[in-house]
Scaffold this active site. Structure first.
Site, mmCIF file in Angstrom:
data_model
loop_
_atom_site.group_PDB
_atom_site.id
_atom_site.type_symbol
_atom_site.label_atom_id
_atom_site.label_comp_id
_atom_site.label_asym_id
_atom_site.label_seq_id
_atom_site.Cartn_x
_atom_site.Cartn_y
_atom_site.Cartn_z
ATOM 1 N N ASP A 1 -71.616 -76.366 103.373
ATOM 2 C CA ASP A 1 -72.683 -77.363 103.312
ATOM 3 C C ASP A 1 -72.139 -78.721 103.743
ATOM 4 O OD1 ASP A 1 -74.747 -75.737 102.535
ATOM 5 O OD2 ASP A 1 -74.542 -76.138 100.398
ATOM 6 N N GLU B 1 -87.286 -75.136 94.638
ATOM 7 C CA GLU B 1 -88.222 -74.025 94.509
ATOM 8 C C GLU B 1 -88.561 -73.712 93.056
ATOM 9 O OE1 GLU B 1 -87.592 -74.440 98.280
ATOM 10 O OE2 GLU B 1 -89.252 -73.428 97.296
ATOM 11 N N THR C 1 -92.421 -69.639 102.856
ATOM 12 C CA THR C 1 -91.490 -69.718 103.969
ATOM 13 C C THR C 1 -91.325 -68.369 104.662
ATOM 14 O OG1 THR C 1 -89.309 -70.480 104.622
ATOM 15 C CG2 THR C 1 -89.462 -69.308 102.539
ATOM 16 N N GLU D 1 -93.247 -72.790 106.136
ATOM 17 C CA GLU D 1 -92.053 -73.232 106.854
ATOM 18 C C GLU D 1 -91.404 -72.032 107.524
ATOM 19 O OE1 GLU D 1 -89.463 -74.857 103.908
ATOM 20 O OE2 GLU D 1 -90.958 -76.281 103.152
ATOM 21 N N LEU E 1 -85.269 -70.101 109.615
ATOM 22 C CA LEU E 1 -84.118 -70.400 110.459
ATOM 23 C C LEU E 1 -84.536 -71.369 111.561
ATOM 24 C CD1 LEU E 1 -82.901 -66.728 110.893
ATOM 25 C CD2 LEU E 1 -81.767 -68.462 109.511
#
Length: 522
Positions: free
Chosen positions: A98, A183, A369, A407, A410
């Site tokens: 990250d 979430e 998503t 959404e 990837l």
């Protein structure tokens, strides 16, 4: 053609995770401004941005500093774009690779030093510091306030300090973080604790607060002998290797059903409480309240590093903050990955429609998503079905008469991915004589970066935006495409839990076309 505008679906683009730095500075303003003008050139409607609790309230309780975000929002406004603001009450980053790390406020983490049970905990006692356990939602143990009060105070301060942007109609949506990665779920598959795809994950209810809550619920139900599961395996197990999830496993027993109902109900109650506070905080503002459901971080390379779309049936989880609905093990009778995350979804029980019903009392939007994913792209060993999952969740939400946003998972740039998103945005196609039968509230593309804005990628993206707009010109007035913008009202009366759970009765999903009628062709 005038009626075609009613098929228009607005498109937003997520800003980089660290657009405001961890030390609360808006850096690289010239680069961001250049990128935003490119989005405007593509006729994108707006941007989505995380507003991090760990940044804003970092100096101490109620010591809010909004200055960097005010500067960012002004730049977005100057570029002619709208804003979807996420109230991000979770940690950013912490997984391998990250590029951005923003922890919870230090004064909150210090409470955890002496009382680690404020964090979600797995059966082996491993703590997760991404988000406070919902077990303490109403416990005044964080500097004398409950987490619910803390989130409420934060949202009220946001409204007060961002009133100019709210009143000007620049901020159009408030997405409320309800758990890890923002979430409404449990952190059942943390990569930084060793989880890897397609592991089933682990239940996260072994902190003392949730353990005591379950014991009380079991006693009240006349079963004091029932305890939390000890046979549900570990992060990277498969369903058949556990007593709980295997064929005819313990999840089907009376004990298992009781536990799963309790576990998922706690999540429903958690979301319901915070969203009620959100409608109080933003009552009277011309915004919609949204909640995001069912997302996983795959983790890794950079905020928007290189991603090569391989048109094979092999799924490669690459890049940073890759997100996807819990589509693995969806074809397995146990739906194990969904159950550990808190979605009690089986072939004979809908785990998502009760969430939509709960959202309906808050005038909420359900944000889902993996809109670009197709089944054949997934590895067979994962029993994955993203297309069926999206169809189920969207169908249940529309049946509960709430709006649905979505959404991609990837940062893909190929027409096949865009066409799948277009299909889900208008699953029965356009209607040249008026509004389509089904239409999403909006779509947010993950994520803004130089790669998206380069050459061929940008040209395809511009075509995608045009097709989302149903081949219509950019429309700054949502009322022209059928979205009535009215001041947010306070939540409707609380819906009893048993009424919410009536929505668990399974229904056939609404019919979706096989492909979109507004294809991106290159």
């Amino acid at each position: 053609m005038a009626k075609m505008i009613l098929n228009y679906v607005p498109v937003y683009t997520m800003l980089p995770l660290g657009v405001v730095t961890a030390d609360n500075n808006f850096e690289n303003q010239d680069d961001i401004k250049r990128q935003l003008y490119k989005l405007r050139e593509a006729e994108v409607d707006g941007v989505m941005v995380d507003v991090w609790w760990g940044i804003i309230e970092s100096k101490g309780p109620k010591q809010y500093d909004w200055n960097a975000y005010k500067s960012l929002f002004q730049v977005v406004k100057d570029c002619g774009l709208k804003i979807q603001a996420i109230m991000s009450f979770h940690q950013c980053g912490g997984n391998v690779g990250d590029g951005v790390y923003i922890p919870l406020p230090q004064w909150v983490l210090q409470v955890g030093d002496s009382n680690p049970d404020i964090f979600y905990t797995n059966r082996r006692g491993t703590r997760n510091k991404e988000y406070l356990t919902l077990g303490i939602d109403n416990e005044p143990i964080i500097g004398g306030r409950t987490p619910i009060q803390i989130y409420s105070d934060y949202m009220k301060s946001f409204r007060e300090n961002m009133s100019d942007f709210l009143n000007a109609g620049v901020i159009v949506d408030i997405e409320v973080g309800l758990g890890p990665a923002g979430e409404m779920r449990y952190p059942s598959y943390p990569q930084n604790q060793g989880w890897s795809y397609p592991g089933i994950g682990e239940f996260q209810c072994y902190d003392k607060y949730l353990t005591e809550d379950f014991k009380k619920a079991a006693v009240d139900a006349g079963h004091p002998e029932w305890n939390l599961p000890d046979n549900a395996g570990q992060y990277n197990d498969r369903p058949e290797s556990t007593e709980f999830f295997r064929n005819n496993g313990a999840y089907l027993s009376d004990h298992g059903k009781f536990f799963l109902t309790w576990y998922s109900n706690k999540l429903l109650i958690h979301g319901d409480q915070i969203l009620e506070e959100a409608t109080k905080a933003f009552c009277g503002c011309k915004v919609k309240i949204a909640a995001k459901v069912s997302i996983v971080i795959y983790g890794s390379i950079s905020d928007c590093g290189s991603f090569i779309v391989q048109m094979t049936n092999v799924f490669l989880p690459l890049n940073n903050e890759q997100v996807s609905g819990l589509h693995w093990w969806y074809k397995d009778s146990s739906h194990a990955a969904e159950l550990t995350a808190g979605y009690y979804n089986l072939r004979d029980r809908d785990g998502y429609r009760p969430i939509a019903r709960m959202l309906s009392r808050h005038y909420g939007v359900l944000d889902f998503t993996c809109l670009e994913m197709r089944d054949y792209e997934q590895p067979g060993y994962a029993d994955s079905a993203p297309q069926e999952l999206v169809q189920q969740v969207l169908s249940g939400s529309w049946r509960e008469n709430i709006e649905v946003a979505g959404e991609n998972a990837l940062p893909r740039y190929d027409p096949n991915a865009y066409n799948q998103m277009l299909l889900n945005a208008r699953p029965n196609g356009v209607n040249r004589d008026g509004p389509p039968k089904l239409k999403m509230y909006g779509l947010t593309y993950l994520r803004l970066c130089n790669q998206l804005l380069d050459g061929w990628n940008f040209n395809v993206f511009k075509t995608f935006v045009k097709k989302m707009h149903a081949d219509q010109e950019y429309c700054p007035n949502p009322e022209n495409y059928g979205r009535q913008v009215i001041p947010l009202e306070q939540s409707k009366p609380k819906i009893p839990l048993d009424v919410l759970l009536e929505a668990t009765k399974p229904m056939e999903p609404l019919p979706f076309n096989n492909e979109t009628d507004m294809k991106v062709i290159v």
